[in-house]
Design an enzyme around this catalytic site. Structure first.
Site, PDB file in Angstrom:
ATOM      1  N   SER A 170      20.840  87.713   2.533  1.00 27.38           N
ATOM      2  CA  SER A 170      22.253  87.468   2.261  1.00 27.38           C
ATOM      3  C   SER A 170      22.698  88.356   1.103  1.00 27.38           C
ATOM      4  O   SER A 170      21.858  88.889   0.356  1.00 27.38           O
ATOM      5  CB  SER A 170      22.450  85.994   1.895  1.00 27.38           C
ATOM      6  OG  SER A 170      23.728  85.737   1.337  1.00 27.38           O
ATOM      7  N   TYR A 189      21.509  77.628  -1.594  1.00 29.24           N
ATOM      8  CA  TYR A 189      21.606  78.769  -0.684  1.00 29.24           C
ATOM      9  C   TYR A 189      21.217  80.058  -1.414  1.00 29.24           C
ATOM     10  O   TYR A 189      20.448  80.877  -0.895  1.00 29.24           O
ATOM     11  CB  TYR A 189      23.031  78.878  -0.135  1.00 29.24           C
ATOM     12  CG  TYR A 189      23.193  79.905   0.959  1.00 29.24           C
ATOM     13  CD1 TYR A 189      22.863  79.601   2.277  1.00 29.24           C
ATOM     14  CD2 TYR A 189      23.688  81.174   0.681  1.00 29.24           C
ATOM     15  CE1 TYR A 189      23.014  80.545   3.289  1.00 29.24           C
ATOM     16  CE2 TYR A 189      23.842  82.116   1.683  1.00 29.24           C
ATOM     17  CZ  TYR A 189      23.509  81.800   2.983  1.00 29.24           C
ATOM     18  OH  TYR A 189      23.658  82.738   3.982  1.00 29.24           O
TER      19      TYR A 189
END
Length: 253
Positions: A145, A158
């Site tokens: 990410s 996350y």
């Protein structure tokens, strides 16, 4: 010919979380390159299965909650019973929880970490053992990410999990290169998927994000097709332990 090195004809790819969004884009891209697909999802990926079948490739749908590691051996057994071998693993399944760090709960921490990094590691371990038993190497593609590189806001678990994905990708590449296994990651930028629906619905946040992206738009699932095929193919045999940003130039700003 160089284009032959991008062919995945006769290969079998496991793609987790491919019912929609980025996972669907990568699964369809791999099928376009010649792969048969094993899709592991919580729900039936009817649209993805139809798109793969329309390309003349086979699609095996396996339903499972990948946050429970005990399901992994049976999933691999079913994939091998159907196809006889596994050549590629795409660890795409993941979740996100948004809340201020001061209010973030232990459950939201554990749920995200369990699926986004613990499962990624143990799926990779199980598939790597299969690669080694087959004696022909293999390709593992993890999904990182922008928050593997940056901190973000309101997504502590996350950010932690995707930072860990980058690190584990390097470690596994170091250990498994000797077996002909390549472990790399793709770090998508800001993509128009279910995970970012809240951000895109917030007009101010949406405008601020798009303004920073040199490409001037949110990414789309098809933007990951080429990178996934490349990292799954012989064209990338000398690339190992690398996280490729597919971000429209976000990190360059």
């Amino acid at each position: 010919m160089i284009l032959d090195n991008f062919s995945l004809q006769g290969k079998v790819a496991i793609v987790t979380g491919c019912d929609t969004g980025l996972g669907q884009g990568m699964a369809v891209g791999l099928a376009q390159a010649g792969c048969d697909i094993v899709g592991i999802n919580v729900v039936e990926p009817e649209d993805t299965a139809a798109q793969v079948a329309a390309l003349g490739r086979r699609f095996l749908s396996l339903k499972a909650d990948l946050s429970k590691l005990e399901v992994v051996p049976a999933l691999l057994e079913q994939a091998l019973a159907e196809f006889g071998h596994i050549d590629i693993l795409v660890n795409n399944a993941g979740i996100i929880r948004r809340q201020d760090a001061l209010e973030f709960s232990e459950k939201d921490w554990d749920d995200v970490m369990n699926l986004n990094i613990k499962t990624v590691f143990f799926m990779s371990q199980a598939v790597a053992r299969q690669f080694i038993s087959q004696g022909q190497g293999g390709k593992i593609i993890n999904i990182a990410s922008m928050l593997s590189f940056q901190g973000g806001i309101r997504v502590p678990s996350y950010t932690a999990s995707k930072s860990a994905v980058m690190g584990v990708t390097r470690l596994l590449a170091n250990e498994w290169a000797q077996y002909g296994i390549n472990v790399n990651a793709i770090a998508p930028g800001y993509m128009a998927t279910n995970n970012t629906q809240q951000l895109r619905a917030d007009q101010a946040r949406n405008d601020a994000i798009v303004e920073r992206i040199p490409a001037g738009r949110w990414g789309l699932p098809q933007d990951l097709m080429g990178p996934a095929v490349f990292l799954a193919s012989p064209a990338s045999d000398y690339i190992n332990g690398y996280t490729l940003a597919v971000d429209g130039g976000w990190l360059a700003r």
